[in-house]
Write a protein that holds these residues in place. Structure first.
Motif, PDB file in Angstrom:
ATOM      1  N   GLU A  96     115.661  77.065  59.672  1.00 22.70           N
ATOM      2  CA  GLU A  96     114.895  77.079  60.918  1.00 22.70           C
ATOM      3  C   GLU A  96     114.360  75.679  61.158  1.00 22.70           C
ATOM      4  O   GLU A  96     113.888  75.026  60.238  1.00 22.70           O
ATOM      5  N   GLN A  97     114.442  75.233  62.389  1.00 17.45           N
ATOM      6  CA  GLN A  97     113.903  73.928  62.740  1.00 17.45           C
ATOM      7  C   GLN A  97     112.674  74.127  63.615  1.00 17.45           C
ATOM      8  O   GLN A  97     112.720  74.876  64.598  1.00 17.45           O
ATOM      9  N   LYS A  98     111.583  73.489  63.213  1.00 18.93           N
ATOM     10  CA  LYS A  98     110.321  73.578  63.950  1.00 18.93           C
ATOM     11  C   LYS A  98     109.822  72.161  64.189  1.00 18.93           C
ATOM     12  O   LYS A  98     109.192  71.573  63.319  1.00 18.93           O
ATOM     13  N   GLY A  99     110.148  71.619  65.342  1.00 18.62           N
ATOM     14  CA  GLY A  99     109.734  70.242  65.638  1.00 18.62           C
ATOM     15  C   GLY A  99     110.427  69.271  64.700  1.00 18.62           C
ATOM     16  O   GLY A  99     111.645  69.266  64.587  1.00 18.62           O
ATOM     17  N   ASN A 100     109.636  68.452  64.006  1.00 15.82           N
ATOM     18  CA  ASN A 100     110.179  67.470  63.068  1.00 15.82           C
ATOM     19  C   ASN A 100     110.451  68.071  61.692  1.00 15.82           C
ATOM     20  O   ASN A 100     110.934  67.377  60.807  1.00 15.82           O
ATOM     21  N   TYR A 101     110.090  69.341  61.506  1.00 17.08           N
ATOM     22  CA  TYR A 101     110.238  69.968  60.203  1.00 17.08           C
ATOM     23  C   TYR A 101     111.296  71.050  60.229  1.00 17.08           C
ATOM     24  O   TYR A 101     111.568  71.658  61.253  1.00 17.08           O
ATOM     25  N   SER A 102     111.888  71.256  59.064  1.00 13.93           N
ATOM     26  CA  SER A 102     112.863  72.332  58.895  1.00 13.93           C
ATOM     27  C   SER A 102     112.428  73.207  57.735  1.00 13.93           C
ATOM     28  O   SER A 102     111.679  72.774  56.857  1.00 13.93           O
TER      29      SER A 102
END
Length: 119
Positions: free
Chosen positions: A71-77
């Motif tokens: 899952e990708q959430k903004g700059n984080y995965s």
């Protein structure tokens, strides 16, 4: 028409020739293709997930695992894994979530959650 015995001998000889002629060629003339096995992008994270599960449950054996998803959430995965463990003949599942910066791949958090127990 030639006797059946002669046809059988001729057929056998031709089969032998067609089978062995390719092996008689110079091995330097054989073209080979190197095929690299594709390593999935989650392989590195799967190793980390298994290491963390082994640290948390040192007497358990991991007998299977599944990469659930990224899952990708903004700059984080977040890489999600499900591991199946066996500890003293008691089987259970562990969900491992690895949170990391997508660009640098620096890990910010790893969570493990024990799931339903099987016998």
């Amino acid at each position: 028409m030639p006797p059946l015995k002669d046809i059988t001998i001729i057929t056998t000889c031709l089969c032998i020739l067609f089978i062995f002629i390719p092996f008689l060629n110079n091995p330097n003339n054989i073209n080979t293709v190197n095929v690299e096995k594709a390593i999935p992008s989650h392989a590195k994270w799967g190793k980390i997930a298994m290491q963390k599960a082994t640290e948390r449950y040192p007497s358990a054996k991991i007998y299977d695992y599944l990469h659930v998803k990224r899952e990708q959430k903004g700059n984080y995965s977040v890489e999600k894994f499900k591991l199946w463990l066996d500890e003293n003949n008691k089987k259970f599942e562990v969900i491992v979530n690895i949170h990391f910066d997508t660009k640098s791949e620096k890990i910010s958090k790893i969570s493990l959650q024990k799931q339903n127990t099987h016998t």
